[in-house]
Motif scaffolding. Structure first.
Motif, PDB file in Angstrom:
ATOM      1  N   ALA A  94       0.814  -1.219   0.000  1.00  0.00           N
ATOM      2  CA  ALA A  94       0.000   0.000   0.000  1.00  0.00           C
ATOM      3  C   ALA A  94       0.844   1.263   0.000  1.00  0.00           C
ATOM      4  N   GLY A  95       2.116   1.166   0.414  1.00  0.00           N
ATOM      5  CA  GLY A  95       2.999   2.327   0.365  1.00  0.00           C
ATOM      6  C   GLY A  95       3.474   2.626  -1.046  1.00  0.00           C
ATOM      7  N   ASN A  96       3.641   1.581  -1.866  1.00  0.00           N
ATOM      8  CA  ASN A  96       4.119   1.758  -3.241  1.00  0.00           C
ATOM      9  C   ASN A  96       2.979   1.868  -4.249  1.00  0.00           C
ATOM     10  N   TYR A  97       2.029   0.960  -4.132  1.00  0.00           N
ATOM     11  CA  TYR A  97       0.887   0.896  -5.069  1.00  0.00           C
ATOM     12  C   TYR A  97      -0.393   0.679  -4.261  1.00  0.00           C
ATOM     13  N   PRO A  98      -0.982   1.761  -3.768  1.00  0.00           N
ATOM     14  CA  PRO A  98      -2.129   1.626  -2.861  1.00  0.00           C
ATOM     15  C   PRO A  98      -3.474   1.393  -3.538  1.00  0.00           C
ATOM     16  N   VAL A  99      -3.502   1.330  -4.869  1.00  0.00           N
ATOM     17  CA  VAL A  99      -4.780   1.207  -5.575  1.00  0.00           C
ATOM     18  C   VAL A  99      -4.802  -0.081  -6.396  1.00  0.00           C
ATOM     19  N   LEU A 100      -5.810  -0.930  -6.151  1.00  0.00           N
ATOM     20  CA  LEU A 100      -6.030  -2.157  -6.907  1.00  0.00           C
ATOM     21  C   LEU A 100      -7.289  -1.961  -7.747  1.00  0.00           C
ATOM     22  N   ALA A 101      -7.209  -2.231  -9.053  1.00  0.00           N
ATOM     23  CA  ALA A 101      -8.358  -2.010  -9.924  1.00  0.00           C
ATOM     24  C   ALA A 101      -8.546  -3.182 -10.876  1.00  0.00           C
ATOM     25  N   VAL A 102      -9.832  -3.462 -11.191  1.00  0.00           N
ATOM     26  CA  VAL A 102     -10.197  -4.533 -12.112  1.00  0.00           C
ATOM     27  C   VAL A 102     -11.133  -3.960 -13.168  1.00  0.00           C
ATOM     28  N   LYS A 103     -10.791  -4.139 -14.441  1.00  0.00           N
ATOM     29  CA  LYS A 103     -11.663  -3.698 -15.538  1.00  0.00           C
ATOM     30  C   LYS A 103     -12.372  -4.944 -16.077  1.00  0.00           C
ATOM     31  N   ILE A 104     -13.712  -4.901 -16.021  1.00  0.00           N
ATOM     32  CA  ILE A 104     -14.503  -6.106 -16.273  1.00  0.00           C
ATOM     33  C   ILE A 104     -15.888  -5.692 -16.767  1.00  0.00           C
ATOM     34  N   GLU A 105     -16.547  -6.543 -17.514  1.00  0.00           N
ATOM     35  CA  GLU A 105     -17.943  -6.287 -17.873  1.00  0.00           C
ATOM     36  C   GLU A 105     -18.841  -6.693 -16.713  1.00  0.00           C
ATOM     37  N   ASP A 106     -19.753  -5.799 -16.379  1.00  0.00           N
ATOM     38  CA  ASP A 106     -20.687  -6.068 -15.287  1.00  0.00           C
ATOM     39  C   ASP A 106     -21.924  -6.760 -15.859  1.00  0.00           C
ATOM     40  N   ALA A 107     -22.304  -7.873 -15.230  1.00  0.00           N
ATOM     41  CA  ALA A 107     -23.446  -8.650 -15.710  1.00  0.00           C
ATOM     42  C   ALA A 107     -24.712  -7.799 -15.810  1.00  0.00           C
ATOM     43  N   LYS A 108     -24.833  -6.800 -14.960  1.00  0.00           N
ATOM     44  CA  LYS A 108     -26.034  -5.949 -14.974  1.00  0.00           C
ATOM     45  C   LYS A 108     -26.106  -5.059 -16.209  1.00  0.00           C
ATOM     46  N   ASP A 109     -24.947  -4.897 -16.900  1.00  0.00           N
ATOM     47  CA  ASP A 109     -24.912  -4.024 -18.074  1.00  0.00           C
ATOM     48  C   ASP A 109     -25.118  -4.778 -19.382  1.00  0.00           C
ATOM     49  N   LEU A 110     -25.283  -6.093 -19.334  1.00  0.00           N
ATOM     50  CA  LEU A 110     -25.314  -6.887 -20.561  1.00  0.00           C
ATOM     51  C   LEU A 110     -26.672  -6.882 -21.252  1.00  0.00           C
ATOM     52  N   GLY A 111     -27.700  -6.328 -20.601  1.00  0.00           N
ATOM     53  CA  GLY A 111     -29.014  -6.204 -21.223  1.00  0.00           C
ATOM     54  C   GLY A 111     -29.747  -7.518 -21.386  1.00  0.00           C
ATOM     55  N   ILE A 112     -29.511  -8.444 -20.446  1.00  0.00           N
ATOM     56  CA  ILE A 112     -30.175  -9.750 -20.553  1.00  0.00           C
ATOM     57  C   ILE A 112     -31.029 -10.042 -19.313  1.00  0.00           C
ATOM     58  N   GLY A 113     -31.402  -8.991 -18.607  1.00  0.00           N
ATOM     59  CA  GLY A 113     -32.337  -9.159 -17.498  1.00  0.00           C
ATOM     60  C   GLY A 113     -31.719  -9.518 -16.168  1.00  0.00           C
ATOM     61  N   VAL A 114     -30.405  -9.301 -15.983  1.00  0.00           N
ATOM     62  CA  VAL A 114     -29.778  -9.564 -14.685  1.00  0.00           C
ATOM     63  C   VAL A 114     -30.218  -8.483 -13.698  1.00  0.00           C
ATOM     64  N   THR A 115     -30.759  -8.919 -12.579  1.00  0.00           N
ATOM     65  CA  THR A 115     -31.269  -7.976 -11.582  1.00  0.00           C
ATOM     66  C   THR A 115     -30.297  -7.719 -10.443  1.00  0.00           C
ATOM     67  N   GLY A 116     -29.288  -8.550 -10.318  1.00  0.00           N
ATOM     68  CA  GLY A 116     -28.339  -8.352  -9.232  1.00  0.00           C
ATOM     69  C   GLY A 116     -27.138  -9.269  -9.362  1.00  0.00           C
ATOM     70  N   ARG A 117     -26.060  -8.910  -8.657  1.00  0.00           N
ATOM     71  CA  ARG A 117     -24.844  -9.733  -8.593  1.00  0.00           C
ATOM     72  C   ARG A 117     -24.036  -9.273  -7.386  1.00  0.00           C
TER      73      ARG A 117
END
Length: 513
Positions: free
Chosen positions: A379-402
């Motif tokens: 955390a002193g050198n690289y304090p930010v962890l990030a993941v770039k991913i498609e969210d199931a809720k954005d796929l337009g197939i009726g996902v109501t939650g995850r």
């Protein structure tokens, strides 16, 4: 003087054959013992035509293929040449397939089986191993080759070096399993006709093309081939390493990427680069071979290349603690992928596509796991962890939650335990919605605490032996779905994350949280 009757004693065993002779002698004369010469080794002498057919099977046995009805006279050599008792016994293990006469004539009786033919000295102790044997493999008829595939570990070889070729004969039940090797350019290379070992010669040209031929021995006329390049040995006079990845230019290497291919140029351009000597200033951090660097630990390391004349070039690499970079650019090594075989995925150069699996009739799941453990965060050198991913809720197939959960277990350098980043589902600190339909979920380690251990320390690293993104409770949906994972990385700031999405990924984004 006393005189005795002559007494001859003959002792014959495998271990001892001796003649003891006592004759007229003075009382002071002693008797003499003459040891016999026993067999030490027995070897077959196969005719050249049959010797080239011999192959080694999966059990390590030497095999001689024969066709039903064929006969072959086997001869042998026994050493030493002056053995006292040279008689032998011939035997065959299975007369249903092949027999052998008392004079060593082998007859192929029936097909699709084998018989072990052996010649051994008479009087040999059981298990002594003084014998010669060969596995006679009998075919009911000649099965000829229809194709030959020739392979080698490289398509280039330098003058003076060797290269081994292998031939794979189709069909699998071909009677003859070996080939005769040859080359079309004997000025550039020679090849052993039975072993397939090629020796390159020093040709006039920098690169000379050589065609390696494997010819079937069954008269079918089938030939397999492979073209290689014989390289002339030309000593490099100078070498220069490209500084693209230099620490001096601000580049930082990620340990999880494992390797780095350094680009370099030479004078002359077409030279024998294997003559360049590569060294690492600290092999606990990185090793190097032919310009390929393998990362071993964190820190700075100097990689050097030297010509035979002593001209050198160097580059300093920095592998900082806490830098994680998985961007799916190396198909032979990527660390972040589905956690079990039930979840399928495919490679896509810059992303992977994940297919979820059913948890129950209305819920899907597809957890992602980091395999290149331990994964180290600082955390002193690289304090930010990030993941770039498609969210199931954005796929337009009726996902109501995850639910999105970082299930991790690790220990700091001081021994403190850290578990469950964020402490529960959907506990990231920041979120970006990208123009390509993906999202970036960000965990700022200075703000998001672990369920066990609290906020990550800035003065020491944490090494995780479990690091898993639980992407679960995708509902309400009765079928599997596909989503893309683009990268998982650590950054020095959230501004660096946004800059990466904008300039490296080249897409616009909206700050959601």
């Amino acid at each position: 003087m006393k005189c005795y009757n002559k007494i001859y004693t003959l002792m014959l065993t495998l271990g001892l054959t001796a003649v003891s002779l006592t004759s007229c002698s003075d009382d002071n004369e002693s008797s003499s013992l003459y040891p016999a010469v026993i067999p030490a080794k027995v070897e077959f002498n196969l005719p050249e035509a049959q010797q080239q057919l011999v192959y080694t099977d999966a059990t390590g046995a030497k095999c001689l293929p024969m066709v039903k009805g064929e006969t072959l006279q086997l001869n042998y050599t026994m050493t030493p040449d002056d053995v006292t008792y040279s008689d032998v016994i011939w035997s065959a293990s299975n007369a249903d397939f092949a027999t052998v006469s008392d004079q060593g004539l082998v007859a192929a009786v029936n097909g699709d089986g084998y018989s072990i033919v052996q010649v051994a000295p008479v009087g040999m102790h059981e298990g002594s191993g003084i014998n010669a044997n060969i596995k006679v493999v009998v075919s009911s008829e000649m099965h000829k080759a229809t194709a030959i595939n020739v392979t080698s570990t490289s398509t280039e070889v330098y003058a003076g070096d060797t290269l081994h070729f292998c031939a794979f004969i189709a069909p699998e039940n071909s009677t003859y399993k070996t080939v005769k090797w040859s080359v079309d350019n004997e000025a550039a290379a020679s090849i052993d006709p039975s072993t397939g070992i090629l020796t390159a010669k020093q040709a006039d040209a920098i690169t000379t093309s050589v065609k390696v031929l494997a010819t079937a021995l069954d008269g079918s006329g089938i030939v397999g081939e492979r073209t290689i390049n014989v390289k002339k040995i030309v000593s490099p006079e100078n070498v220069s390493i490209d500084q693209k990845y230099s620490a001096a230019n601000g580049y930082e290497c990620a340990l999880n990427e494992q390797t780095l291919n350094l680009a370099f140029t030479t004078v002359p351009a077409e030279c024998t680069t294997s003559l360049i000597k590569w060294t690492s200033s600290d092999e606990s951090i990185a090793t190097v071979d032919a310009g390929v660097v393998k990362f071993k630990g964190f820190g700075k390391v100097t990689i050097s290349a030297a010509t035979p004349d002593g001209n050198t070039s160097s580059i300093e690499l920095n592998i900082p603690c806490g830098l994680v970079r998985e961007t799916y650019r190396n198909e032979s090594h990527y660390s972040f992928r589905p956690a079990n075989d039930a979840v399928k995925y495919t490679w896509g150069d810059g992303f992977i596509t994940v297919t979820t699996a059913a948890t129950n009739a209305t819920t899907q799941r597809a957890d992602l796991k980091w395999y290149d453990l331990p994964l180290t965060l600082h955390a002193g050198n690289y304090p930010v962890l990030a993941v770039k991913i498609e969210d199931a809720k954005d796929l337009g197939i009726g996902v109501t939650g995850r639910n999105f959960n970082m299930d991790v277990v690790g220990k700091s350098e001081s021994g403190k335990e850290y578990k469950a980043l964020g402490g529960g589902n959907n506990k990231w600190s920041n979120e970006l919605k990208c123009a390509d339909g993906s999202r970036v979920f960000i965990y700022d380690l200075s703000k998001v605490a672990f369920k066990t251990g609290g906020v990550a320390p800035t003065n020491e690293s944490i090494s995780f032996n479990i690091f898993q993104l639980k992407y679960a409770d995708i509902k309400t949906i009765s079928h599997s779905l596909d989503y893309k994972v683009y990268w998982m990385q650590t950054f020095k700031s959230i501004a660096d994350v946004e800059n990466y999405v904008k300039k490296v990924d080249g897409i616009a984004y909206e700050v959601i949280k």
